[in-house]
Design a protein around this motif. Structure first.
Motif: not given
Length: 571
Positions: A241, A244, A248, A261, A268, A273, A275-276, A278, A280
């Motif tokens: 986190h 991340e 961000l 990015t 991820y 992880n 799905w988050p 994808k 990007l």
């Protein structure tokens, strides 16, 4: 929660067990047994009807046993808009801020560090006590109780006792790792029962004390292992986190947006992880990013969400753009293969999950076709299925395992690189039995193809040679049939008897000249079959070649004179 059932069977070879709805003893665990006990207590105090519709689950006292389909048919008559219900529920729930969770995680991580420090103090002090006890035993001094010990030693024992009480009282941490520590705690209870036999014998007080201290050392080993596991997970989450949020914020401020990015997508991917990651990766590709790393990330996502073939195309593109990524790609695919290997091994421990085991093994090999452990699991599955197939073949009920045969044959055709790593006798047998199955279905041409494949990997197999020869002639492929027959004769000259069969067929069809050639081929290889001379002579007679017929008969007469009358070659 302190309400675990007290009547668990200890030391059972199957672990904790329970009687199922089918009357068989099933493996269970402490949590499920606690729930079973709770249900039975609640049901006994209820006036309602309770139905157990589990698929081979535990028997719960007070319930009626029905199949799930029957329950659905009898009760599920009203349609429910689940989407609306879920939306209403979610919108009414208070939002849980991740920051608050992270604060709690950080507090727990600090508490774990403190507990590990306490464990170290307790263990270090215990080792000092052991050393002092060994010194006392060497002096021969009798110690019958705690009061007989030297003051400084009593002080150290009290210190250890307090440290362990402090550890025991940190229930908010131990609740999180309850299942992990359960086996260790059970072992501790068994040790306590053994140690209790020494408790009332003053002459063995030091032995009793040492065994108790050893038990505390063992408990702390289990505690430390579980704390290491918990601490790693908390720290990994906190690290994730932190990174991340850092990426961000940089992206939001427009600082090296594409680079950050890409870094965020990598974070991820590394933490699985997908799905988050994808959107990007898709945004980067849409923006014209053409680096090896972005295609590597795309391959990682595609490998678990779409076709492995598409994923490998992305990985190939990544390697072309950046050859240095090959090691990461290989490592990633191997990790996925091992993940499915672990799934397969887990399903092997459960009854009736053979299909799941097979699926996981084959799926794992899609990612890592060179994984020796997965190949070994695949071989074991094939061996087991071949036992079933062979049993049906003996009973002439091969059609009953047509699905198994077809499944393995299709797998062999689609995954030749994997199939080639299995022992030839196994792969050859699958093609062989698929050929037999196709023969029973009167699909002669495809049967012949499968027999040829079997013979290709089993060139010494007499059964495969025999089936190829017979199927060739049945299919009318005489040229290949003759070639196959010559190959078979090179393996075992007894296959030459097929020439006699061919000769008989030709003779019956009035092709006596061709029949003579077939009989002579057989006789050249198997000269002991002197009855062939009569058949050759008869064919010459039919062709009006009487001199040749006479020569054949004379040769037969000569050979008959040399036959041992006690053991004649012909009757």
């Amino acid at each position: 929660q302190g309400t675990a059932p007290k009547d668990i069977i200890a030391g059972n070879a199957m672990g904790e067990t329970v009687i199922g709805i089918n009357g068989k003893r099933l493996r269970s665990n402490r949590s499920f047994l606690a729930m079973k006990s709770f249900f039975e207590s609640a049901i006994s105090q209820s006036t309602k009807t309770h139905i157990n519709a589990t698929e081979g689950g535990a028997h719960i006292e007070g319930t009626h046993i029905k199949t799930l389909q029957d329950v659905i048919d009898e009760n599920s008559t009203q349609k429910i808009n689940t989407t609306r219900t879920l939306n209403e529920t979610f919108t009414s729930l208070p939002y849980i801020k991740p920051d608050k969770l992270l604060v709690e995680f950080s507090k727990m991580s600090s508490k774990i560090k403190s507990l590990k420090s306490t464990i170290k103090k307790a263990d270090d002090t215990t080792k000092t006590i052991f050393k002092r006890l060994r010194q006392i035993k060497k002096t021969g001094k009798s110690v019958h109780s705690f009061n007989n010990l030297p003051p400084e030693l009593k002080k150290q024992i009290n210190k250890v006792d307090k440290l362990h009480k402090d550890l025991d009282n940190t229930k908010d941490v131990w609740t999180l790792v309850e299942e992990i520590t359960m086996d260790g705690l059970k072992e501790s209870e068994r040790q306590k029962q053994q140690i209790a036999t020494l408790q009332n014998d003053p002459s063995r007080y030091i032995e009793w004390l040492e065994k108790n201290l050893e038990r505390l050392i063992d408990i702390n080993k289990v505690r430390k292992q579980s704390l290491d596991f918990l601490e790693k997970n908390f720290n990994d989450t906190l690290f994730f986190h932190k990174k991340e949020q850092d990426y961000l914020q940089k992206i939001d401020k427009g600082f090296e947006k594409e680079k950050n990015t890409l870094n965020l997508a990598g974070l991820y991917i590394e933490s699985n992880n997908l799905w988050p990651a994808k959107p990007l990766v898709e945004d980067l590709l849409a923006a014209g990013e053409n680096s090896g790393e972005v295609y590597f990330f795309l391959g990682c996502i595609t490998a678990q969400t779409k076709s492995i073939t598409d994923a490998k195309n992305h990985f190939q593109k990544a390697k072309e753009l950046d050859p240095g990524l090959e090691i990461r790609i290989t490592s990633h695919l191997k990790s996925l293969g091992n993940e499915f290997l672990n799934f397969a091994r887990y399903f092997k421990t459960l009854p009736g999950r053979e299909i799941s085991v097979k699926y996981m093994v084959k799926k794992g090999l899609q990612y890592d076709p060179d994984n020796a452990d997965l190949i070994q699991e695949l071989e074991a599955l094939l061996r087991k299925d071949l036992e079933t197939i062979q049993s049906h073949a003996k009973g002439e009920t091969l059609s009953l395992c047509a699905d198994i045969i077809s499944d393995w044959t299709a797998y062999a055709s689609d995954n030749t690189n994997i199939y080639e790593k299995l022992p030839n006798n196994l792969t050859g047998e699958i093609f062989f039995y698929n050929g037999k199955l196709l023969i029973s279905q009167n699909d002669i041409q495809n049967a012949l193809l499968n027999f040829k494949k079997a013979l290709n990997v089993l060139p010494e197999s007499k059964d495969a040679h025999s089936e190829v020869i017979e199927t060739c002639f049945r299919a009318g492929d005489f040229d290949y049939g003759i070639e196959a027959l010559n190959n078979a004769v090179a393996i075992d000259k007894q296959f030459a008897t097929y020439w006699e069969t061919i000769g008989d067929s030709l003779k019956d069809a009035g092709q006596n000249q061709d029949a003579i050639v077939a009989y002579e081929k057989c006789f050249m290889i198997l000269p002991e079959k002197i009855e062939l001379l009569k058949k050759i002579g008869d064919c010459y007679v039919a062709c009006d070649q009487l001199e040749a017929a006479k020569a054949a008969y004379e040769q037969l007469k000569t050979k008959l004179k040399n036959i041992d009358p006690i053991n004649p070659a012909i009757k």
